[in-house]
Design a protein around this motif. Structure first.
Motif, mmCIF file in Angstrom:
data_model
loop_
_atom_site.group_PDB
_atom_site.id
_atom_site.type_symbol
_atom_site.label_atom_id
_atom_site.label_comp_id
_atom_site.label_asym_id
_atom_site.label_seq_id
_atom_site.Cartn_x
_atom_site.Cartn_y
_atom_site.Cartn_z
ATOM 1 N N VAL A 1 3.180 0.782 -7.565
ATOM 2 C CA VAL A 1 2.608 -0.264 -8.413
ATOM 3 C C VAL A 1 1.135 -0.480 -8.077
ATOM 4 O O VAL A 1 0.288 -0.635 -8.967
ATOM 5 C CB VAL A 1 3.395 -1.581 -8.250
ATOM 6 N N ASP A 2 0.804 -0.471 -6.789
ATOM 7 C CA ASP A 2 -0.566 -0.746 -6.360
ATOM 8 C C ASP A 2 -1.528 0.362 -6.753
ATOM 9 O O ASP A 2 -2.734 0.132 -6.901
ATOM 10 C CB ASP A 2 -0.611 -0.941 -4.849
ATOM 11 N N THR A 3 -1.034 1.592 -6.931
ATOM 12 C CA THR A 3 -1.883 2.730 -7.305
ATOM 13 C C THR A 3 -1.921 2.954 -8.813
ATOM 14 O O THR A 3 -2.558 3.894 -9.283
ATOM 15 C CB THR A 3 -1.384 4.018 -6.636
ATOM 16 N N LYS A 4 -1.204 2.075 -9.547
ATOM 17 C CA LYS A 4 -1.036 2.246 -11.001
ATOM 18 C C LYS A 4 -0.408 3.601 -11.286
ATOM 19 O O LYS A 4 -0.738 4.283 -12.258
ATOM 20 C CB LYS A 4 -2.358 2.070 -11.734
ATOM 21 N N TYR A 5 0.548 3.979 -10.388
ATOM 22 C CA TYR A 5 1.335 5.206 -10.530
ATOM 23 C C TYR A 5 0.449 6.449 -10.615
ATOM 24 O O TYR A 5 0.645 7.337 -11.440
ATOM 25 C CB TYR A 5 2.272 5.110 -11.738
ATOM 26 N N LYS A 6 -0.524 6.489 -9.717
ATOM 27 C CA LYS A 6 -1.503 7.572 -9.690
ATOM 28 C C LYS A 6 -0.850 8.948 -9.655
ATOM 29 O O LYS A 6 0.121 9.173 -8.938
ATOM 30 C CB LYS A 6 -2.406 7.396 -8.462
ATOM 31 N N VAL B 1 0.865 -1.174 0.000
ATOM 32 C CA VAL B 1 0.000 0.000 0.000
ATOM 33 C C VAL B 1 0.905 1.228 0.000
ATOM 34 O O VAL B 1 1.517 1.563 1.015
ATOM 35 C CB VAL B 1 -0.940 0.042 1.222
ATOM 36 N N SER B 2 0.998 1.895 -1.138
ATOM 37 C CA SER B 2 1.887 3.050 -1.277
ATOM 38 C C SER B 2 1.231 4.317 -0.757
ATOM 39 O O SER B 2 0.041 4.555 -1.002
ATOM 40 C CB SER B 2 2.276 3.254 -2.749
ATOM 41 N N ARG B 3 1.998 5.138 -0.058
ATOM 42 C CA ARG B 3 1.498 6.442 0.371
ATOM 43 C C ARG B 3 1.446 7.382 -0.829
ATOM 44 O O ARG B 3 2.300 7.303 -1.722
ATOM 45 C CB ARG B 3 2.417 7.056 1.429
ATOM 46 N N LYS C 1 3.912 11.802 -10.340
ATOM 47 C CA LYS C 1 3.364 10.455 -10.291
ATOM 48 C C LYS C 1 3.825 9.733 -9.027
ATOM 49 O O LYS C 1 4.941 9.935 -8.556
ATOM 50 C CB LYS C 1 3.801 9.647 -11.516
ATOM 51 N N THR C 2 2.945 8.894 -8.496
ATOM 52 C CA THR C 2 3.299 8.031 -7.370
ATOM 53 C C THR C 2 4.099 6.865 -7.941
ATOM 54 O O THR C 2 3.589 5.774 -8.186
ATOM 55 C CB THR C 2 2.026 7.543 -6.649
ATOM 56 N N LYS C 3 5.382 7.142 -8.173
ATOM 57 C CA LYS C 3 6.249 6.211 -8.882
ATOM 58 C C LYS C 3 7.673 6.348 -8.358
ATOM 59 O O LYS C 3 8.098 7.435 -7.959
ATOM 60 C CB LYS C 3 6.195 6.523 -10.390
#
Length: 447
Positions: free
Chosen positions: A198-203, A164-166, A213-215
């Protein structure tokens, strides 16, 4: 009405330390005081570790000490997943919660020690960066919880769940707040840092009004704009990590990678179900060093894994000699309750595990010593962690050294009245041993 006090015991890895910091920050925000001893506490929170059996025993012992000294104990952390085991030894603990269960912990505290009704946030100020358990000049920055991998020796997913990415905006806000508080180094941590987002599809998120990007790479690039040391831990050698090496070569983030290789034998890696084990890691290391010659790589390995033969171990030693890693830790395999590796055949006898550990460390010590000898005569920037009590020596670290797990740079013959923890110094390396460097001061770069 007296202000309620909560005692706190924090065990385990840096990820658990960050959990403790978050709970302590919330306690302070709500007006609780943190007790300095058991006697002054209205209750005690014990944040446990449950990764290996020795850590489980340490956690159970800590719970027992808190029960004996105080008697009112809330248990949280990784071992909290196994409430039955805790209550078998300590049936009278008030509450048991799992890892990163911040809200559950606070609800338990509220149940047994209600928050002060007249807390005034303008008087009882909590610093912007929150409560931290590290020295003022460095801090851990946790970017995600959990893990998507299912390594056979590990029970982290069963304790902390899947990845679970912040949101990257919150991560960067926290890093910026740490810098404003005087932090000179942030250490990025998670179970799998290179899988971030990865879990957020790089939101897509926003920071300072700009889209980010969340990457993994985008986060590293943004952190590199803060102008402080950024150190990456628990990075798997996926191909997309190559781009982060460019940031290191440009001086944006520290040229340091903590990569948990664990082994080198393809057969053992398959038994371990390690991610990215099919990658040609030696070729990747060569590519990275060509792009960034100053790159330092640390890793950890396990010897004596079930089924490991002498041939497998020799493959590991030969790989180690070729890889020429800078900082290496090694552990003998230890069964972890709930791990699927326990059911594998051909467990290695303890005396063979120990023999392989000693042979492994002998090879790595020679590599480390030779690498550090090459540092003699170099000029380096180091961050001071503290001063020796009896001698005019500053205990510092270079970009090549993470706190508590790597070596130190001992800066000798300094004036202790003008140097303090958190200072950046320019030094010249004068000597080295297997793990540490010795240096003389050139100048203080920043206080």
């Amino acid at each position: 009405m007296k202000t309620p006090k909560v005692g706190f015991v924090s065990l385990g890895c840096p990820k658990a330390l960050v959990d403790s910091e978050r709970i302590l920050t919330q306690l302070k925000t709500e007006g609780y005081q943190v007790a300095s001893d058991y006697d002054g506490a209205d209750l005690v929170v014990v944040n446990t570790c449950g990764f290996i059996e020795s850590a489980v025993q340490e956690s159970l012992d800590a719970i027992g000490e808190a029960m004996s000294e105080n008697g009112r104990v809330i248990v949280t952390g990784c071992l909290g997943k196994d409430e039955d085991k805790i209550r078998q030894m300590h049936p009278n603990v008030l509450k048991v919660t799992g890892a990163a269960a911040y809200q559950d912990v606070m609800e338990a505290v509220h149940e047994y020690v209600p928050a002060p009704p007249k807390h005034n946030p303008f008087i009882d100020l909590v610093p912007e960066q929150g409560v931290r358990l590290t020295p003022k000049h460095y801090a851990y920055l946790k970017i995600s919880e959990g893990c998507n991998h299912r390594c056979t020796f590990c029970i982290i997913p069963s304790m902390r769940g899947d990845l679970v990415s912040r949101p990257v905006g919150k991560v960067l806000d926290e890093a910026a707040a740490l810098k404003r508080a005087g932090v000179k180094e942030v250490l990025v941590i998670s179970q799998d840092t290179s899988a971030y987002g990865v879990d957020t599809k790089y939101k897509l998120d926003f920071w300072n009004g700009q889209p980010v990007k969340t990457k993994f790479y985008d986060m590293c690039e943004a952190l590199g704009q803060l102008g402080i040391w950024v150190r990456l831990h628990y990075v798997y050698p996926y191909p997309h990590v190559d781009a982060a090496i460019d940031l290191m070569a440009q001086g944006k983030i520290l040229p340091y990678l903590d990569i948990p290789f664990q082994h080198a034998s393809p057969r053992i890696l398959k038994l371990m179900k390690r991610p990215a084990h099919s990658e040609n890691t030696l070729e990747r290391l060569k590519l990275w060093r060509e792009k960034c010659p100053e790159l330092v790589i640390r890793s950890t390995f396990v010897v004596g894994f079930p089924g490991e033969t002498e041939e497998d171990f020799q493959i590991l030693l030969e790989w180690l000699k070729e890889a020429q890693l800078d900082r290496v830790g090694c552990f003998t395999y230890s069964p972890v309750e709930g791990a699927t590796a326990n059911d594998l055949p051909d467990h290695v006898p303890e005396e063979i595990k120990q023999d392989r550990y000693e042979r492994f460390m002998e090879v790595q010590q020679a590599i480390s010593a030779a690498k550090l000898q090459k540092r003699i005569g170099q000029k380096m920037t180091v961050l001071v962690d503290g001063l020796e009590d009896e001698f005019p020596v500053a205990v510092a670290r270079s970009y090549a050294d993470a706190p508590e797990i790597d070596g130190n740079v001992f800066v000798e013959d300094i004036d202790k009245s003008v140097i303090k923890a958190g200072d950046l110094l320019e030094v010249e390396i004068t000597d080295a041993d297997e793990y540490d460097l010795f240096a003389k001061l050139i100048q203080i770069k920043s206080a």
